[in-house]
Design an enzyme around this catalytic site. Structure first.
Site, short mmCIF file in Angstrom:
data_model
loop_
_atom_site.label_atom_id
_atom_site.label_comp_id
_atom_site.label_asym_id
_atom_site.label_seq_id
_atom_site.Cartn_x
_atom_site.Cartn_y
_atom_site.Cartn_z
CE LYS A 1 -4.20 -2.27 1.79
NZ LYS A 1 -5.92 -1.71 2.91
NE ARG B 1 -8.50 -8.73 0.65
CZ ARG B 1 -8.10 -7.93 -0.21
NH1 ARG B 1 -6.79 -7.14 0.08
NH2 ARG B 1 -8.73 -7.50 -1.53
#
Length: 265
Positions: free
Chosen positions: A208, A242
């Site tokens: 991210k 995840r």
């Protein structure tokens, strides 16, 4: 949890699985993830990156359901999660073989989601987000503080889920969703405070912007940073990661588990 994006615009291009009649690319990736040790495959047909294009429910089903059915046929023992905030998609996905619902909106974007999850009786991932993927980047003001906001949010949402008959819940603090870079790192450092609910915590940190932008990198170069923050998340009480890169995550989990197996995390 291995990520399988059935989208053309997810932020990490290598995670996108293009449409194929035979789903060969999807099945190859799913098999590789399972062989590497993924406990869950997470399939999504709606990109939730900041500013992502909004698509209809029909288009989301068109992307998701044939792919889900193909994965279920090929890997009947796999545990499959579906990343959707729409109750209609959730119901269709469970009918097609999904085992779990992963809702980025915490029921905020579909008033029927909690009742649907209660009726379906599958595990439910409750994520924190404000607004929509199109507006969330502008909704990062937390006058009372980010962690107190999450505690209040989870308290209220869990009461509503229990009332709807949902009993198997995983908490996801929603890294990158209505949170700026500093808030994301504060949240990472304070994850342990969310354990007060006694529920498993999922962390979705993989590649991210909070990792690559401060370093002047791209998502493609963010695997070392991902491993680092996943390690920190595990040390702060996270139960589920995840990720785009399953082998590296499995190694991280095993090494952290081995190191701390004699103590409570």
């Amino acid at each position: 949890m291995g990520i399988l994006n059935l989208t053309p615009d997810s932020f990490y291009a290598a995670s996108r699985v293009g449409p194929q009649t035979d789903h060969s690319d999807l099945l190859h990736r799913a098999e590789a993830m399972l062989q590497a040790g993924a406990a869950i495959l997470d399939l999504g047909g709606y990109s939730s990156r900041p500013g992502a294009e909004h698509i209809s429910e029909e288009e989301e089903k068109h992307r998701l359901l044939p792919a889900l059915e193909a994965v279920r046929r090929a890997f009947p023992a796999a545990f499959i999660s579906v990343d959707t905030f729409r109750s209609g998609v959730a119901a269709a996905a469970v009918a097609a073989g999904a085992d779990m619902l992963n809702d980025i909106s915490g029921g905020e974007l579909d008033a029927d989601m909690f009742a649907t999850a209660g009726r379906l009786q599958v595990p439910y991932v409750l994520m924190h987000m404000r607004g929509t993927p199109q507006t969330m980047a502008t909704l990062t003001d937390y006058p009372a503080g980010l962690v107190p906001e999450l505690v209040r949010y989870y308290r209220d949402k869990l009461a509503a889920l229990r009332a709807a008959g949902v009993t198997d819940v995983i908490l996801d603090p929603g890294f990158g969703f209505a949170k700026n870079a500093d808030q994301n790192h504060e949240l990472l450092a304070r994850l342990r405070e969310l354990r007060l609910f006694g529920l498993p915590i999922l962390a979705g940190l993989s590649r991210k912007a909070m990792l690559y932008r401060p370093l002047g990198l791209t998502p493609e170069a963010a695997l070392p940073g991902t491993i680092t923050v996943n390690t920190l998340a595990l040390l702060n009480g996270v139960s589920l990661l995840r990720v785009h890169d399953v082998p590296e995550a499995v190694q991280t989990i095993r090494l952290v588990s081995q190191t701390y197996s004699s103590t409570s995390p």
